[in-house]
Motif scaffolding. Structure first.
Motif, PDB file in Angstrom:
ATOM      1  N   VAL A  24     -16.818   4.656  17.386  1.00 59.13           N
ATOM      2  CA  VAL A  24     -17.175   5.386  16.164  1.00 59.13           C
ATOM      3  C   VAL A  24     -16.540   4.425  14.916  1.00 59.13           C
ATOM      4  O   VAL A  24     -17.328   3.903  13.934  1.00 59.13           O
ATOM      5  CB  VAL A  24     -17.036   6.891  15.625  1.00 59.13           C
ATOM      6  CG1 VAL A  24     -17.141   7.134  14.358  1.00 59.13           C
ATOM      7  CG2 VAL A  24     -17.920   7.493  16.798  1.00 59.13           C
ATOM      8  N   ASP A  54     -22.578  12.314  15.693  1.00 54.34           N
ATOM      9  CA  ASP A  54     -21.955  11.195  16.445  1.00 54.34           C
ATOM     10  C   ASP A  54     -21.840  11.704  17.970  1.00 54.34           C
ATOM     11  O   ASP A  54     -22.363  11.133  19.035  1.00 54.34           O
ATOM     12  CB  ASP A  54     -20.639  11.022  16.111  1.00 54.34           C
ATOM     13  CG  ASP A  54     -20.829   9.970  14.874  1.00 54.34           C
ATOM     14  OD1 ASP A  54     -21.629   9.202  14.619  1.00 54.34           O
ATOM     15  OD2 ASP A  54     -19.525  10.036  14.129  1.00 54.34           O
ATOM     16  N   TRP A  98     -20.718   2.631  18.131  1.00 55.00           N
ATOM     17  CA  TRP A  98     -21.388   3.895  18.858  1.00 55.00           C
ATOM     18  C   TRP A  98     -22.862   3.921  18.865  1.00 55.00           C
ATOM     19  O   TRP A  98     -23.312   4.235  19.693  1.00 55.00           O
ATOM     20  CB  TRP A  98     -20.719   5.030  18.037  1.00 55.00           C
ATOM     21  CG  TRP A  98     -20.835   6.399  18.963  1.00 55.00           C
ATOM     22  CD1 TRP A  98     -21.420   7.571  18.116  1.00 55.00           C
ATOM     23  CD2 TRP A  98     -20.851   6.776  20.197  1.00 55.00           C
ATOM     24  NE1 TRP A  98     -21.632   8.441  19.238  1.00 55.00           N
ATOM     25  CE2 TRP A  98     -21.050   8.310  20.438  1.00 55.00           C
ATOM     26  CE3 TRP A  98     -20.271   6.133  21.274  1.00 55.00           C
ATOM     27  CZ2 TRP A  98     -21.101   8.784  21.466  1.00 55.00           C
ATOM     28  CZ3 TRP A  98     -20.049   6.662  22.559  1.00 55.00           C
ATOM     29  CH2 TRP A  98     -20.568   8.116  22.609  1.00 55.00           C
ATOM     30  N   ASN A  99     -23.633   3.915  17.645  1.00 58.44           N
ATOM     31  CA  ASN A  99     -24.938   4.015  17.662  1.00 58.44           C
ATOM     32  C   ASN A  99     -25.667   2.820  18.451  1.00 58.44           C
ATOM     33  O   ASN A  99     -26.540   3.204  19.061  1.00 58.44           O
ATOM     34  CB  ASN A  99     -25.297   4.001  16.021  1.00 58.44           C
ATOM     35  CG  ASN A  99     -25.075   5.134  15.395  1.00 58.44           C
ATOM     36  OD1 ASN A  99     -24.484   6.036  16.032  1.00 58.44           O
ATOM     37  ND2 ASN A  99     -25.173   5.119  14.077  1.00 58.44           N
TER      38      ASN A  99
END
Length: 155
Positions: free
Chosen positions: A7, A48, A12-13
Motif C-alpha cells: 500500500v 485495501d 497494492w492495487n
C-alpha cells in the motif's frame, strides 16, 4: 507486513488487480490495529483489505500446522496462520513474505521455492512504485535468506 509495504509503495492495487491474493483473519486484524498517530504509520483502509480474499483459518488447519511445524509458537500470529492456510492449499501457490522466521518455516515445510519477494511480485504485474522497497522486501534480500537456508540444509 507485505500489505502495508505494498500500500505504501503504491503497488497494492496493481497486484490485487492481476493476482488472487489471499490472507487470513489475523493479518486483516493486524492491519486494522495500526495506530494512525504512530510515527511512520501507514494507514491501510478497509477498501485495501477487501482487495484480498480474507479467509478464516479453521481450528483443524491450525492444529495440523502446529503438529507439522512444532516451532509454530515462535512465529508472528499472522505469519503462522498464513503458513497454516498454505498447508491446506492443493493448487500451486506463492508465499510473499519478508519475515525471516516465516521463510525459515517455509523452508522446513518444503516451500522455499514458493517464497517470493514483494519486489518480484510487484514486478510480475508491471507495477510502478512511488519509492524503492524497504530492504527486507527486495529480491536481493529474500534471495540471500533463501540461499542461507539452502546452504544450512546441505550441512
Amino acid at each position: 507486513m507485505i500489505i502495508i509495504e505494498a500500500v505504501d509503495t503504491g503497488c497494492w492495487n496493481a497486484i490485487t488487480g492481476q493476482r488472487q491474493v489471499v490472507t487470513v483473519d489475523e493479518c486483516a486484524a493486524e492491519l486494522r490495529r495500526g495506530d494512525p498517530s504512530a510515527s511512520g504509520n501507514v494507514s491501510v483502509s478497509e477498501e485495501d483489505i477487501s482487495r484480498a480474499s480474507v479467509v478464516t483459518l479453521t481450528p483443524a488447519a491450525a492444529a495440523a500446522f502446529r503438529l507439522r511445524y512444532p516451532d509454530a509458537h515462535r512465529l508472528d500470529a499472522g505469519e503462522r496462520d498464513l503458513l497454516a492456510l498454505a498447508g491446506t492449499v492443493t493448487a500451486e501457490f506463492e508465499l510473499c513474505s519478508s519475515d525471516r522466521a516465516a521463510i525459515a518455516a517455509a523452508c522446513e515445510l518444503g516451500w522455499l521455492d514458493r517464497i517470493v519477494s514483494l519486489e518480484v511480485l510487484a514486478s510480475s504485474v508491471g507495477a510502478r512504485t512511488r519509492r524503492r522497497f524497504k530492504r527486507q522486501h527486495t529480491e536481493s534480500h529474500v534471495a540471500a535468506w533463501r540461499t542461507t537456508l539452502r546452504m544450512k540444509d546441505l550441512t
